[in-house]
Design an enzyme around this catalytic site. Structure first.
Site, short mmCIF file in Angstrom:
data_model
loop_
_atom_site.label_atom_id
_atom_site.label_comp_id
_atom_site.label_asym_id
_atom_site.label_seq_id
_atom_site.Cartn_x
_atom_site.Cartn_y
_atom_site.Cartn_z
CG ASN A 8 -1.76 1.35 1.36
OD1 ASN A 8 -1.96 2.10 0.55
ND2 ASN A 8 -2.55 1.12 2.41
CE LYS A 15 -1.16 1.72 6.69
NZ LYS A 15 -2.42 1.87 6.70
NE ARG A 92 -6.25 1.29 0.40
CZ ARG A 92 -6.56 1.91 1.71
NH1 ARG A 92 -6.05 1.44 2.77
NH2 ARG A 92 -7.85 2.52 1.76
CG HIS A 180 -12.60 4.08 3.56
ND1 HIS A 180 -13.22 5.26 4.36
CD2 HIS A 180 -11.26 4.34 3.85
CE1 HIS A 180 -12.20 6.20 4.60
NE2 HIS A 180 -10.83 5.56 4.50
NE ARG A 240 -8.44 12.76 3.79
CZ ARG A 240 -8.55 11.55 3.70
NH1 ARG A 240 -9.66 11.04 2.78
NH2 ARG A 240 -7.85 10.56 4.17
CG ASP A 282 -4.29 10.54 17.95
OD1 ASP A 282 -5.01 10.13 18.72
OD2 ASP A 282 -3.14 10.08 17.37
CD GLU A 379 -8.79 -0.69 4.98
OE1 GLU A 379 -7.79 -0.16 5.90
OE2 GLU A 379 -9.04 0.44 3.98
P1 AMP Z 1 -6.77 4.55 11.45
O1 AMP Z 1 -6.68 5.55 10.54
O2 AMP Z 1 -7.85 3.59 11.25
O3 AMP Z 1 -5.61 3.87 11.74
O4 AMP Z 1 -7.37 5.41 12.72
C1 AMP Z 1 -6.53 6.38 13.41
C2 AMP Z 1 -7.51 7.07 14.32
O5 AMP Z 1 -8.01 6.35 15.51
C3 AMP Z 1 -6.59 8.29 15.20
O6 AMP Z 1 -7.70 9.30 15.09
C4 AMP Z 1 -6.63 7.60 16.66
O7 AMP Z 1 -6.50 8.50 17.48
C5 AMP Z 1 -7.95 6.81 16.77
N1 AMP Z 1 -7.94 6.09 17.92
C6 AMP Z 1 -6.93 4.84 18.02
N2 AMP Z 1 -7.13 4.15 19.20
C7 AMP Z 1 -8.09 5.17 19.71
C8 AMP Z 1 -8.78 5.13 21.03
N3 AMP Z 1 -8.42 4.11 22.04
N4 AMP Z 1 -9.52 6.05 21.50
C9 AMP Z 1 -9.74 7.10 20.39
N5 AMP Z 1 -9.36 7.16 19.48
C10 AMP Z 1 -8.49 6.25 18.81
#
Ligand code: AMP
Length: 391
Positions: A8, A15, A92, A180, A240, A282, A379
Site C-alpha cells: 500500500n 505499508k 492497494r 474505503h 480533511r 488524533d 483491508e
Molecule cells: P486509523 O486511520 O484507522 O488507523 O485510525 C486512526 C485514528 O484512530 C486516530 O484518530 C486515533 O486517534 C484513533 N484511535 C486509535 N485508538 C483510539 C482510542 N483508544 N480512542 C480514541 N481514538 C483512537
C-alpha cells in the site's frame, strides 16, 4: 511455503504485509516505512501477534524512493519470514474509475488504464503507481493484482452515483465513487459469516479512522457512500473537511484569492478535526483535551455521523445493523456512545456496559431493534485474498 505480499504505497509511505498463501491467506508480518524521500525515513515491522520485529531508521539510499524502500522491506522480510517465496503481490490502488468493479491483474494495459485515472486522484494514484512499478522491477514475472478503494461501490444505483451537474460530466466520470471499499468488503464478509441474516440485511458501516466514511449496504452490496468524487466528501476527518458547500470553494477563489494548490492544502491537510480543534488530528488527543475547541470538533464529527445514519438509512430503506470500524470506531467508547445517543428514534439503543467492554462484537441493548456492532477491519486481508484468487 508460498507467500503473498501486500503493498500500500502512499506519497511518502509504504505499508507492506506478508501472508501465507492458501484458501484463506494467513498474515505473518506487517510493516510500515514512513518519510520516504526524507532523512527521517523509518521502518517498523511487526509480527501478526503485534511483537515489534524491526524498528529502525533507513539509510539515505534505502529511504530515498519507493524502490529503495521496497528493497529495504524485502531485506527485513527475508530475515524474518523463513523461506520467503512471493508468488503473488496485491496492491492497494485508490481509484479504479468507472471500469473496475473487481480487483484486476496488472498488465501493461491495466497499468495504462490506471495512469489515465491520475486526474481523478492526483494526490494518491501516482503514489500507488510508483509502488506498482517498484514491485514489478523487484519481482518480474510474479502475478501482481490491483485492489481498488472504489470497486466495492461500483454497483450504486444512478441516484447515489451522480451529482446535479449537466449529464456530460457524469459521462466523463464526474461521479460519486466512494472509497474505503476494501474495508467495507471485509466487513460485509465478516458480517455474513457471523450472521447470514444480517449479511443479507440493511447495514450501515461507519469506517472511522484518520480517513472516515460510511457506507449503506443491502445484502452485502454497497448502495450509497458518504464519500463522493474524492475522498473529501461526507464526514469531517483527521485533516480533511468532509462535506463542504461548493459555494465555499468559490468564496475561497473569488474573495480570498486562494489558488487551487492552496485550497487543496487547506481542505486536505489543515481542516477536519485538526483544523477545527487547532490541536490535533488524533482523536485520542482530542478526547483527553479540556479545550472547548476539541469538544466542538468531536461534537461536529459525531453529529455528522448521526446525520449520515439518517441519510444512509433512507437510501437502503431502514437499518438492521450499525457497524463501527477503523481506529476510532474500533477503539473509542466515547465516540460510539456520543454517536448512538439520541438515535433511539431510528431503533439504536446502546448498552453502555457492552460498549465499554473491550472485544465485544455486539454492543447494543438486548431490546435494541438495530444491532450495534464493533468489527475490526482488515483491508490487507482483502488484498491478499484477491491476490491469491487471481494468481
Ligand atoms: P486509523 O486511520 O484507522 O488507523 O485510525 C486512526 C485514528 O484512530 C486516530 O484518530 C486515533 O486517534 C484513533 N484511535 C486509535 N485508538 C483510539 C482510542 N483508544 N480512542 C480514541 N481514538 C483512537
Amino acid at each position: 511455503m508460498a507467500h503473498i505480499l501486500t503493498l500500500n504505497a502512499g506519497s511518502s509511505s509504504l505499508k507492506f504485509g506478508v501472508f501465507e498463501a492458501g484458501d484463506e491467506p494467513a498474515e505473518l508480518v506487517a510493516g510500515l516505512i514512513e518519510n520516504i524521500g526524507s532523512p527521517d525515513a523509518h521502518m517498523r515491522l511487526k509480527s501478526e501477534a503485534g511483537a515489534v520485529l524491526e524498528d529502525r531508521d533507513l539509510s539515505s539510499v534505502e529511504g530515498a524512493d519507493h524502490g529503495g524502500a521496497l528493497k529495504a522491506a524485502l531485506a527485513v522480510l527475508k530475515a524474518h519470514v523463513s523461506g520467503l517465496d512471493v508468488v503473488s503481490i496485491g496492491h492497494r490502488v485508490v481509484h479504479g474509475g468507472m471500469e473496475f468493479s473487481e480487483p484486476a491483474k496488472l498488465t501493461a494495459d491495466t497499468i495504462a488504464q490506471l495512469e489515465e485515472l491520475v486526474p481523478l486522484a492526483p494526490l494518491h494514484q501516482p503514489a500507488n503507481l510508483t509502488g506498482i512499478h517498484a514491485a514489478i522491477a523487484a519481482f518480474p514475472g510474479v502475478t501482481q493484482v490491483a485492489c481498488f478503494d472504489t470497486a466495492f461501490h461500483r454497483k450504486h444505483p444512478f441516484v447515489q452515483d451522480t451529482f446535479g451537474l449537466p449529464k456530460e460530466y457524469y459521462d466523463k466520470g464526474v461521479r460519486r465513487y466512494g472509497f474505503h471499499g476494501m474495508s467495507y468488503d471485509y466487513i460485509a464478509g465478516a458480517l455474513a459469516d457471523m450472521s447470514p441474516e444480517l449479511g443479507m440485511g440493511r447495514v450501515i458501516v461507519a469506517h472511522l479512522g484518520n480517513g472516515a466514511s460510511m457506507c449503506g449496504m443491502k445484502g452485502g452490496v454497497s448502495v450509497s457512500s458518504t464519500m463522493g468524487f474524492s475522498a473529501l466528501d461526507g464526514l469531517p476527518m483527521g485533516t480533511r473537511t468532509g462535506q463542504l458547500d461548493p459555494g465555499v470553494m468559490l468564496y475561497f477563489m473569488q474573495q480570498e484569492g486562494l489558488s487551487a494548490d492552496e485550497i487543496s492544502d487547506l481542505i486536505y491537510k489543515k481542516s477536519g478535526l485538526k483544523g477545527m480543534s487547532g490541536i490535533s488530528n488524533d482523536m485520542r488527543t482530542l478526547e483527553a483535551s479540556d479545550d472547548p475547541a476539541a469538544s466542538e470538533a468531536i461534537d461536529y464529527f459525531c453529529s455528522r455521523i448521526q446525520r449520515e445514519i439518517g441519510g444512509l438509512a433512507a437510501a437502503i430503506g431502514g437499518v438492521d445493523a450499525l457497524v463501527f470500524t477503523g481506529g476510532i470506531g474500533e477503539n473509542s467508547v466515547t465516540i460510539r456512545e456520543k454517536v448512538c445517543t439520541g438515535m433511539e428514534w431510528i431503533g439504536i439503543t446502546l448498552s453502555n456496559d457492552l460498549n465499554a467492554t473491550r472485544g465485544e462484537t455486539v454492543i447494543s441493548a438486548a431490546d435494541s431493534p438495530v444491532q450495534v456492532m464493533v468489527i475490526p477491519t482488515n483491508e490487507e486481508l482483502v488484498i491478499a485474498r484477491a491476490a491469491a484468487k487471481l494468481a
